[in-house]
Design a protein around this motif. Structure first.
Motif, PDB file in Angstrom:
ATOM      1  N   CYS A 105     -24.775 -54.111  -7.191  1.00  0.00           N
ATOM      2  CA  CYS A 105     -24.506 -53.360  -6.003  1.00  0.00           C
ATOM      3  C   CYS A 105     -23.632 -52.654  -6.419  1.00  0.00           C
ATOM      4  O   CYS A 105     -23.062 -51.615  -5.871  1.00  0.00           O
ATOM      5  CB  CYS A 105     -24.507 -53.728  -4.707  1.00  0.00           C
ATOM      6  N   GLY A 106     -22.299 -53.026  -8.074  1.00  0.00           N
ATOM      7  CA  GLY A 106     -21.753 -52.585  -8.195  1.00  0.00           C
ATOM      8  C   GLY A 106     -20.945 -51.000  -8.509  1.00  0.00           C
ATOM      9  O   GLY A 106     -20.632 -50.459  -8.045  1.00  0.00           O
ATOM     10  N   GLN A 107     -21.874 -50.266  -8.992  1.00  0.00           N
ATOM     11  CA  GLN A 107     -22.417 -49.630  -9.685  1.00  0.00           C
ATOM     12  C   GLN A 107     -23.196 -48.227  -8.387  1.00  0.00           C
ATOM     13  O   GLN A 107     -22.444 -47.061  -8.133  1.00  0.00           O
ATOM     14  CB  GLN A 107     -23.499 -49.227 -10.644  1.00  0.00           C
ATOM     15  N   TRP A 108     -23.451 -48.840  -7.795  1.00  0.00           N
ATOM     16  CA  TRP A 108     -23.812 -48.077  -6.561  1.00  0.00           C
ATOM     17  C   TRP A 108     -23.274 -47.885  -5.979  1.00  0.00           C
ATOM     18  O   TRP A 108     -23.012 -45.862  -4.981  1.00  0.00           O
ATOM     19  CB  TRP A 108     -24.892 -48.865  -5.385  1.00  0.00           C
ATOM     20  N   LEU A 121     -21.607 -43.501  -4.606  1.00  0.00           N
ATOM     21  CA  LEU A 121     -20.954 -43.744  -3.410  1.00  0.00           C
ATOM     22  C   LEU A 121     -19.569 -43.396  -3.231  1.00  0.00           C
ATOM     23  O   LEU A 121     -18.674 -42.361  -2.488  1.00  0.00           O
ATOM     24  CB  LEU A 121     -21.136 -44.540  -2.744  1.00  0.00           C
ATOM     25  N   PHE A 122     -18.424 -43.522  -3.636  1.00  0.00           N
ATOM     26  CA  PHE A 122     -16.968 -43.467  -3.876  1.00  0.00           C
ATOM     27  C   PHE A 122     -17.079 -42.315  -5.021  1.00  0.00           C
ATOM     28  O   PHE A 122     -15.472 -41.712  -4.351  1.00  0.00           O
ATOM     29  CB  PHE A 122     -16.327 -44.879  -3.576  1.00  0.00           C
ATOM     30  N   SER A 164     -12.099 -45.042 -14.825  1.00  0.00           N
ATOM     31  CA  SER A 164     -11.807 -44.945 -14.414  1.00  0.00           C
ATOM     32  C   SER A 164     -10.819 -46.683 -13.232  1.00  0.00           C
ATOM     33  O   SER A 164      -9.907 -47.058 -13.471  1.00  0.00           O
ATOM     34  CB  SER A 164     -11.502 -44.243 -12.722  1.00  0.00           C
ATOM     35  N   PHE A 165     -12.635 -46.561 -13.211  1.00  0.00           N
ATOM     36  CA  PHE A 165     -12.452 -48.173 -12.760  1.00  0.00           C
ATOM     37  C   PHE A 165     -12.724 -49.090 -13.592  1.00  0.00           C
ATOM     38  O   PHE A 165     -11.620 -50.568 -13.388  1.00  0.00           O
ATOM     39  CB  PHE A 165     -14.128 -48.504 -12.262  1.00  0.00           C
TER      40      PHE A 165
END
Length: 210
Positions: free
Chosen positions: A60-63, A67-68, A74-75
């Motif tokens: 779910c990380g990429q989603w 989403l944000f 940057s992450f």
């Protein structure tokens, strides 16, 4: 998929940042009044929770980033800073506040079920572990890559289970000094991982540094 040596590095990085050895003294102290069967059940639940958190971060990380509206570069930079702070705390022999605050530690002493909170979350699979997993997940988008990361998460869960199962005798045998030495060495490895992740993100944000 990445090269298998890269997945070995990912597994090592996750083991270092989850740091089940560092959780041994806390686990031993929190379960001192529990029976052997209860300690084994707590260890099993905590390790299973760690694996589930890492797997969900992988899937779910990429989603969540999309989403944000957060770019991967940057992450990577933000996650690397968080991981570096955690590594510095480990090298100083301290428990990072990113993993557990003093208030959470005090609250844990009064809980009957400590397997999920605070052992699994946030002590073991805290923000640093979640950030690292998401960063590695963004390296490729193939099913094979995700399957390999899920396998790494499962292996980390198994390693956590083994560490917690033998927590009481190991903490007695190693002593506080031995555990601190192991934690400092893992902190040094984790700092190197943070630098690599930071470098990979900063050259994308500031291409002139290449």
């Amino acid at each position: 998929m990445l090269d298998w040596s890269e997945y070995a590095k990912i597994l090592l990085a996750l083991l270092v940042i989850v740091n089940p050895v560092g959780a041994v003294p806390l686990f031993a102290s929190l379960t001192a009044d529990n029976t052997t069967a209860e300690r084994h059940r707590i260890a099993r639940t905590a390790s299973l929770t760690v694996a589930i958190v890492l797997i969900l971060s992988t899937l779910c990380g990429q989603w969540l980033l999309a989403l944000f509206g957060i770019t991967i570069a940057s992450f990577k930079v933000g996650g690397a800073i968080l991981i570096l702070l955690l590594a510095i705390s480990m090298m100083h022999g301290q428990q990072s506040r990113e993993k557990q605050t003093p208030e959470e530690a005090e609250e844990a002493a009064d809980k009957e079920r400590i397997a999920v909170v605070p052992l699994a979350i946030p002590l073991l699979s805290g923000p640093g572990a979640i950030s690292t997993t998401i960063i590695f997940a963004t390296a490729r988008s193939s099913l094979g890559h995700f399957a390999a990361l899920i396998a790494c998460a499962v292996l980390v869960g198994i390693a956590t289970w083994i560490a917690l199962r033998v927590a009481t005798p190991v903490s007695t045998w190693l002593g506080k000094t031995g555990i601190n030495i192991a934690q400092r060495l893992m902190g040094l490895l984790l700092a190197a991982v943070a630098v690599e992740i930071f470098a990979g993100g900063i050259v994308v944000l500031l291409p002139g540094l290449k």
